[in-house]
Design a protein around this motif. Structure first.
Motif, PDB file in Angstrom:
ATOM      1  N   GLY A 125       0.809  -1.206   0.000  1.00  0.00           N
ATOM      2  CA  GLY A 125       0.000   0.000   0.000  1.00  0.00           C
ATOM      3  C   GLY A 125       0.846   1.261   0.000  1.00  0.00           C
ATOM      4  O   GLY A 125       0.516   2.248  -0.665  1.00  0.00           O
ATOM      5  N   ALA A 126       1.955   1.245   0.730  1.00  0.00           N
ATOM      6  CA  ALA A 126       2.835   2.411   0.765  1.00  0.00           C
ATOM      7  C   ALA A 126       3.429   2.695  -0.610  1.00  0.00           C
ATOM      8  O   ALA A 126       3.504   3.851  -1.050  1.00  0.00           O
ATOM      9  N   GLU A 165       3.736  -2.515  13.485  1.00  0.00           N
ATOM     10  CA  GLU A 165       4.478  -2.483  12.225  1.00  0.00           C
ATOM     11  C   GLU A 165       4.069  -1.271  11.377  1.00  0.00           C
ATOM     12  O   GLU A 165       4.918  -0.551  10.856  1.00  0.00           O
ATOM     13  N   ALA A 166       2.756  -1.069  11.247  1.00  0.00           N
ATOM     14  CA  ALA A 166       2.271   0.049  10.443  1.00  0.00           C
ATOM     15  C   ALA A 166       2.653   1.385  11.070  1.00  0.00           C
ATOM     16  O   ALA A 166       3.046   2.329  10.373  1.00  0.00           O
ATOM     17  N   LEU A 167       2.548   1.478  12.386  1.00  0.00           N
ATOM     18  CA  LEU A 167       2.865   2.737  13.058  1.00  0.00           C
ATOM     19  C   LEU A 167       4.344   3.083  12.919  1.00  0.00           C
ATOM     20  O   LEU A 167       4.694   4.249  12.693  1.00  0.00           O
ATOM     21  N   THR A 168       5.206   2.092  13.018  1.00  0.00           N
ATOM     22  CA  THR A 168       6.642   2.347  12.837  1.00  0.00           C
ATOM     23  C   THR A 168       6.918   2.868  11.432  1.00  0.00           C
ATOM     24  O   THR A 168       7.677   3.833  11.250  1.00  0.00           O
ATOM     25  N   ALA A 169       6.298   2.251  10.427  1.00  0.00           N
ATOM     26  CA  ALA A 169       6.497   2.697   9.041  1.00  0.00           C
ATOM     27  C   ALA A 169       5.945   4.114   8.845  1.00  0.00           C
ATOM     28  O   ALA A 169       6.566   4.943   8.173  1.00  0.00           O
ATOM     29  N   TRP A 170       4.806   4.402   9.436  1.00  0.00           N
ATOM     30  CA  TRP A 170       4.213   5.735   9.315  1.00  0.00           C
ATOM     31  C   TRP A 170       5.107   6.784   9.979  1.00  0.00           C
ATOM     32  O   TRP A 170       5.323   7.862   9.419  1.00  0.00           O
ATOM     33  N   ARG A 171       5.619   6.462  11.152  1.00  0.00           N
ATOM     34  CA  ARG A 171       6.512   7.407  11.841  1.00  0.00           C
ATOM     35  C   ARG A 171       7.804   7.624  11.076  1.00  0.00           C
ATOM     36  O   ARG A 171       8.405   8.709  11.151  1.00  0.00           O
ATOM     37  N   ASP A 172       8.229   6.599  10.331  1.00  0.00           N
ATOM     38  CA  ASP A 172       9.422   6.733   9.489  1.00  0.00           C
ATOM     39  C   ASP A 172       9.114   7.403   8.162  1.00  0.00           C
ATOM     40  O   ASP A 172       9.973   7.458   7.281  1.00  0.00           O
ATOM     41  N   LYS A 173       7.874   7.891   8.014  1.00  0.00           N
ATOM     42  CA  LYS A 173       7.419   8.593   6.812  1.00  0.00           C
ATOM     43  C   LYS A 173       7.482   7.709   5.566  1.00  0.00           C
ATOM     44  O   LYS A 173       7.713   8.184   4.456  1.00  0.00           O
ATOM     45  N   ARG A 174       7.221   6.412   5.762  1.00  0.00           N
ATOM     46  CA  ARG A 174       7.172   5.493   4.634  1.00  0.00           C
ATOM     47  C   ARG A 174       5.830   5.579   3.908  1.00  0.00           C
ATOM     48  O   ARG A 174       5.717   5.181   2.760  1.00  0.00           O
ATOM     49  N   PHE A 175       4.820   6.078   4.579  1.00  0.00           N
ATOM     50  CA  PHE A 175       3.528   6.300   3.931  1.00  0.00           C
ATOM     51  C   PHE A 175       2.739   7.326   4.725  1.00  0.00           C
ATOM     52  O   PHE A 175       3.026   7.614   5.883  1.00  0.00           O
ATOM     53  N   GLU A 176       1.743   7.887   4.044  1.00  0.00           N
ATOM     54  CA  GLU A 176       0.781   8.779   4.670  1.00  0.00           C
ATOM     55  C   GLU A 176      -0.600   8.292   4.273  1.00  0.00           C
ATOM     56  O   GLU A 176      -0.775   7.692   3.212  1.00  0.00           O
ATOM     57  N   LEU A 216     -17.627  13.047  -2.650  1.00  0.00           N
ATOM     58  CA  LEU A 216     -16.791  13.108  -1.449  1.00  0.00           C
ATOM     59  C   LEU A 216     -16.864  14.492  -0.810  1.00  0.00           C
ATOM     60  O   LEU A 216     -16.800  15.511  -1.490  1.00  0.00           O
ATOM     61  N   GLU A 217     -16.985  14.505   0.496  1.00  0.00           N
ATOM     62  CA  GLU A 217     -17.142  15.757   1.230  1.00  0.00           C
ATOM     63  C   GLU A 217     -15.813  16.194   1.835  1.00  0.00           C
ATOM     64  O   GLU A 217     -14.987  15.375   2.225  1.00  0.00           O
ATOM     65  N   HIS A 218     -15.649  17.501   1.928  1.00  0.00           N
ATOM     66  CA  HIS A 218     -14.473  18.029   2.626  1.00  0.00           C
ATOM     67  C   HIS A 218     -14.668  17.876   4.132  1.00  0.00           C
ATOM     68  O   HIS A 218     -15.793  17.923   4.632  1.00  0.00           O
ATOM     69  N   GLY A 219     -13.580  17.720   4.827  1.00  0.00           N
ATOM     70  CA  GLY A 219     -13.651  17.596   6.274  1.00  0.00           C
ATOM     71  C   GLY A 219     -12.265  17.647   6.873  1.00  0.00           C
ATOM     72  O   GLY A 219     -11.258  17.703   6.160  1.00  0.00           O
ATOM     73  N   PRO A 220     -12.178  17.630   8.192  1.00  0.00           N
ATOM     74  CA  PRO A 220     -10.866  17.674   8.854  1.00  0.00           C
ATOM     75  C   PRO A 220      -9.977  16.523   8.401  1.00  0.00           C
ATOM     76  O   PRO A 220     -10.451  15.431   8.096  1.00  0.00           O
ATOM     77  N   TRP A 221      -8.680  16.803   8.364  1.00  0.00           N
ATOM     78  CA  TRP A 221      -7.714  15.777   7.980  1.00  0.00           C
ATOM     79  C   TRP A 221      -7.637  14.721   9.078  1.00  0.00           C
ATOM     80  O   TRP A 221      -8.104  14.907  10.199  1.00  0.00           O
ATOM     81  N   TRP A 222      -7.039  13.587   8.706  1.00  0.00           N
ATOM     82  CA  TRP A 222      -6.874  12.491   9.665  1.00  0.00           C
ATOM     83  C   TRP A 222      -6.073  12.925  10.897  1.00  0.00           C
ATOM     84  O   TRP A 222      -5.121  13.689  10.775  1.00  0.00           O
ATOM     85  N   PRO A 223      -6.421  12.401  12.047  1.00  0.00           N
ATOM     86  CA  PRO A 223      -5.518  12.562  13.197  1.00  0.00           C
ATOM     87  C   PRO A 223      -4.275  11.707  12.995  1.00  0.00           C
ATOM     88  O   PRO A 223      -4.183  10.941  12.025  1.00  0.00           O
ATOM     89  N   ALA A 224      -3.327  11.831  13.887  1.00  0.00           N
ATOM     90  CA  ALA A 224      -2.123  10.997  13.804  1.00  0.00           C
ATOM     91  C   ALA A 224      -2.513   9.519  13.863  1.00  0.00           C
ATOM     92  O   ALA A 224      -3.510   9.147  14.485  1.00  0.00           O
TER      93      ALA A 224
END
Length: 224
Positions: free
Chosen positions: A57-58, A107-118, A193-201
């Motif tokens: 997915g990343a 695993e996913a959180l480590t990759a996200w913190r390493d900026k491997r995906f958003e 699709l509707e606009h709305g606040p971005w995802w939280p961390a």
């Protein structure tokens, strides 16, 4: 937060190659896949199964960032393994369900913190209509923040449950069937699709998933 001009939408649920092919013929839609995946592509040198669960997915989202279409559709999700583990966690027969969810989440959180995906701009759940005309839309009225419908059936679902509870406008649903109009329904959902606040961390989203009670609708679901 993403700042590309395209709207990146991860499709989950009842997503097949024929649907993707139909969507790809729309002038406003581009399909982004991880290198070496998808119909007509030989397997990569490193088998997809050897990758960490989040990586396909990343890689697909990285490819999506290069596209300039109005909508970039991605059928691979870096949270797919987290979603599967969260759903399995509700199976009382699975003694390791909770532990497996924590492993995939870490695993996913480590990759996200390493900026491997958003995370993508939106998740669009493609759900097949059920016999008798009932489908996920039955639950998407006043209970939209607590949906427990799973594409193709009922049950706990990460996208329609905790993710939609956290950001209702970032998770949409397209109810389809096997008719030729399947892609049209997905395109209609994209345009709506509707606009709305971005995802939280991501760690906050995972916290919502841990606290979300997927069985809550059993007591609040309308009769009949």
């Amino acid at each position: 937060m993403r700042r590309e001009s395209s709207t990146v939408v991860v499709l989950v649920g009842a997503v097949g190659e024929e649907l993707l092919s139909q969507l790809g013929r729309s002038p406003n839609v581009s399909i982004a896949r991880a290198p070496g995946t998808g119909a007509g592509h030989p397997g990569p040198e490193e088998p997809a199964g050897a990758r960490p669960g989040w990586e396909t997915g990343a890689l697909a989202l990285r490819e999506a960032a290069r596209r300039v279409s109005a909508y970039v559709v991605v059928p691979d999700d870096p949270l797919a393994d987290v979603s599967a583990a969260w759903r399995a966690m509700w199976d009382v027969a699975d003694a390791r369900g909770a532990a497996r969810f924590e492993e995939r989440a870490a695993e996913a959180l480590t990759a996200w913190r390493d900026k491997r995906f958003e995370l993508p701009d939106y998740y669009l759940v493609v759900a097949e209509a059920r016999p008798g005309g009932t489908g996920p839309d039955l639950y998407l009225g006043p209970l939209r923040a607590q949906v427990q419908v799973r594409p193709g059936g009922t049950g706990p679902d990460l996208y329609l449950g905790p993710l939609r509870a956290a950001r209702p406008r970032r998770v949409a649903v397209a109810v389809t069937d096997e008719s030729p109009g399947q892609a049209a329904r997905v395109l209609d959902a994209l345009r709506s699709l509707e606009h709305g606040p971005w995802w939280p961390a991501l760690d906050e989203l995972l916290g919502v998933a841990r606290r979300f009670y997927a069985g809550g609708l059993a007591e609040t679901r309308p009769a009949g």
